[in-house]
Design an enzyme around this catalytic site. Structure first.
Site, PDB file in Angstrom:
ATOM      1  N   CYS A  54      51.395  31.775  28.783  1.00  0.00           N
ATOM      2  CA  CYS A  54      50.875  30.350  29.778  1.00  0.00           C
ATOM      3  C   CYS A  54      51.946  29.153  30.095  1.00  0.00           C
ATOM      4  CB  CYS A  54      49.669  30.829  29.973  1.00  0.00           C
ATOM      5  SG  CYS A  54      49.080  29.178  31.165  1.00  0.00           S
ATOM      6  N   CYS A  58      48.034  23.177  28.314  1.00  0.00           N
ATOM      7  CA  CYS A  58      46.776  22.926  28.398  1.00  0.00           C
ATOM      8  C   CYS A  58      46.137  22.443  26.646  1.00  0.00           C
ATOM      9  CB  CYS A  58      45.347  23.926  28.486  1.00  0.00           C
ATOM     10  SG  CYS A  58      45.326  24.234  30.091  1.00  0.00           S
ATOM     11  N   CYS A  61      44.162  25.350  24.230  1.00  0.00           N
ATOM     12  CA  CYS A  61      44.562  26.767  24.769  1.00  0.00           C
ATOM     13  C   CYS A  61      45.444  27.758  23.986  1.00  0.00           C
ATOM     14  CB  CYS A  61      45.122  27.257  26.367  1.00  0.00           C
ATOM     15  SG  CYS A  61      44.947  28.492  26.127  1.00  0.00           S
ATOM     16  N   CYS A  98      34.076  39.110  35.235  1.00  0.00           N
ATOM     17  CA  CYS A  98      34.974  38.345  35.325  1.00  0.00           C
ATOM     18  C   CYS A  98      35.932  38.487  34.737  1.00  0.00           C
ATOM     19  CB  CYS A  98      34.261  36.650  34.936  1.00  0.00           C
ATOM     20  SG  CYS A  98      32.673  36.412  35.336  1.00  0.00           S
ATOM     21  N   CYS A 129      34.443  37.914  39.652  1.00  0.00           N
ATOM     22  CA  CYS A 129      35.170  36.879  39.372  1.00  0.00           C
ATOM     23  C   CYS A 129      36.292  36.913  39.085  1.00  0.00           C
ATOM     24  CB  CYS A 129      34.031  36.025  38.381  1.00  0.00           C
ATOM     25  SG  CYS A 129      34.860  34.173  38.314  1.00  0.00           S
ATOM     26  N   CYS A 189      33.290  28.815  41.020  1.00  0.00           N
ATOM     27  CA  CYS A 189      33.286  28.118  39.254  1.00  0.00           C
ATOM     28  C   CYS A 189      33.511  27.280  38.729  1.00  0.00           C
ATOM     29  CB  CYS A 189      32.755  29.800  39.049  1.00  0.00           C
ATOM     30  SG  CYS A 189      32.158  29.682  36.842  1.00  0.00           S
ATOM     31  N   ARG A 261      26.009  27.458  33.298  1.00  0.00           N
ATOM     32  CA  ARG A 261      26.364  28.383  32.324  1.00  0.00           C
ATOM     33  C   ARG A 261      26.685  28.025  30.935  1.00  0.00           C
ATOM     34  NH1 ARG A 261      30.699  32.106  33.892  1.00  0.00           N
ATOM     35  NH2 ARG A 261      28.885  32.981  35.223  1.00  0.00           N
TER      36      ARG A 261
END
Length: 326
Positions: A54, A58, A61, A98, A129, A189, A261
């Site tokens: 990616c 972040c 991550c 998801c 999702c 979400c 959640r």
């Protein structure tokens, strides 16, 4: 059901957050019972459809190509493999499937495949999702027309603390994507991660930002950081369990009609901590052994905990909240 949402101030949210713990839990459970069956938990299953590489940075991550992670990048997996996993998820009691891709945003060449995934999951009678990063107007419409139910795009933390965690896109970028998704009619979400070095005020401000969207997110994942090797937050101090439960309770009170959640980090939580989270208003979890690249408790441990607590998986027709009695 009215979509109007009260506008929350930091001061009002902080006053609730700082209540004596038992009082806060009582208020949260009262709100929870007004809108949901307190003994039912919605079950989702999450599959990584494209892992690693990616372009975002972040700090939490392991899939970022920028933060020192050694996780190798994979290609977008084939549709039939995704649908095979969705069938297994449905057989295991999940009502929502998801799909997450480690992207800054999807490429146009990938859209036909993503649309086919959504259509296939919907054909099984499951909610769909996706989390794909930022979306433009055309991509949002294509996913909506394919039948996508939910789009996950976490804001992660407060606007103040956000630059300490991510520098490759802004907090405003995240909000813009959420607004685009909502305007298209896809359910949102969105939640955050606790234990990244933020202060209590950042957790409160994060929830204020979510509750003050034009419509509060239908699903609010609250994650406890699971430090990943070779990331900037690999040695982050864990959040205090009581502080974490306070966030769950505050989310329930501020967004009474949302599914809250209990997400990443459950493998590091005791049964007692999870029980407090359910009492505080959490009513959704991810089932399965893994969450993208992080560990998850697995079905056997979850079912053992559900048996202890008298909890049951929520059926698809039970997902909608009920209005509080007048």
């Amino acid at each position: 059901m009215s979509n109007a949402q009260p506008k929350w101030t930091r001061e009002a949210a902080a006053a609730l957050h700082d209540l004596p713990f038992v009082e806060l839990l009582f208020r949260a459970q009262t709100v929870h019972r007004a809108h949901f069956d307190p003994n039912k938990v919605q079950m989702s299953r999450l599959l990584s459809i494209k892992t690693g590489g990616c372009a975002e940075d972040c700090s939490y991550c392991s899939q970022s190509a920028r933060n020192g992670s050694n996780l190798s990048a994979s290609k977008l997996i084939e549709v039939e493999r995704v649908l095979s996993e969705a069938r297994k998820a449905r057989e295991g009691g999940a009502t929502r499937f998801c799909m997450g891709a480690a992207w800054r945003e999807p490429k146009e060449r990938d859209m036909d495949t993503l649309v086919a995934m959504v259509e296939g999951v919907k054909a099984m009678g499951m909610e769909s999702c996706m989390t794909l990063g930022m979306l433009d107007d055309t991509q949002v419409v294509r996913l909506r027309d394919a039948g996508l139910d939910y789009y996950n795009h976490n804001i992660d933390t407060s606007e103040r603390y956000y630059p300490e965690v991510i520098t490759t896109r802004t907090f405003a970028d995240r909000i813009a994507t959420l607004n685009r998704v909502q305007e298209a009619g896809i359910k949102v979400c969105s939640g955050g991660i606790m234990g990244m070095g933020e202060e209590a005020t950042d957790r409160i401000d994060m929830l204020v930002s979510l509750a003050n969207l034009p419509k509060a997110p239908d699903s609010v994942p609250i994650n406890m950081l699971m430090p990943q090797a070779d990331t900037p937050l690999a040695k982050a101090e864990p959040i205090d369990p009581i502080a974490f439960v306070r966030v769950i309770a505050l989310a329930r009170i501020m967004m009474p009609q949302s599914h809250v959640r209990l997400s990443a980090g459950r493998s590091e939580m005791s049964d007692e901590m999870q029980a407090l989270c359910f009492f505080a208003g959490a009513n959704s979890i991810f089932a399965g052994d893994t969450l993208l690249t992080a560990e998850n408790p697995g079905d056997s441990r979850d079912m053992a905990l559900f048996a202890k607590l008298g909890l049951q998986p929520m059926a698809a027709e039970e997902h909608a909240c009920t209005e509080a009695a007048e």
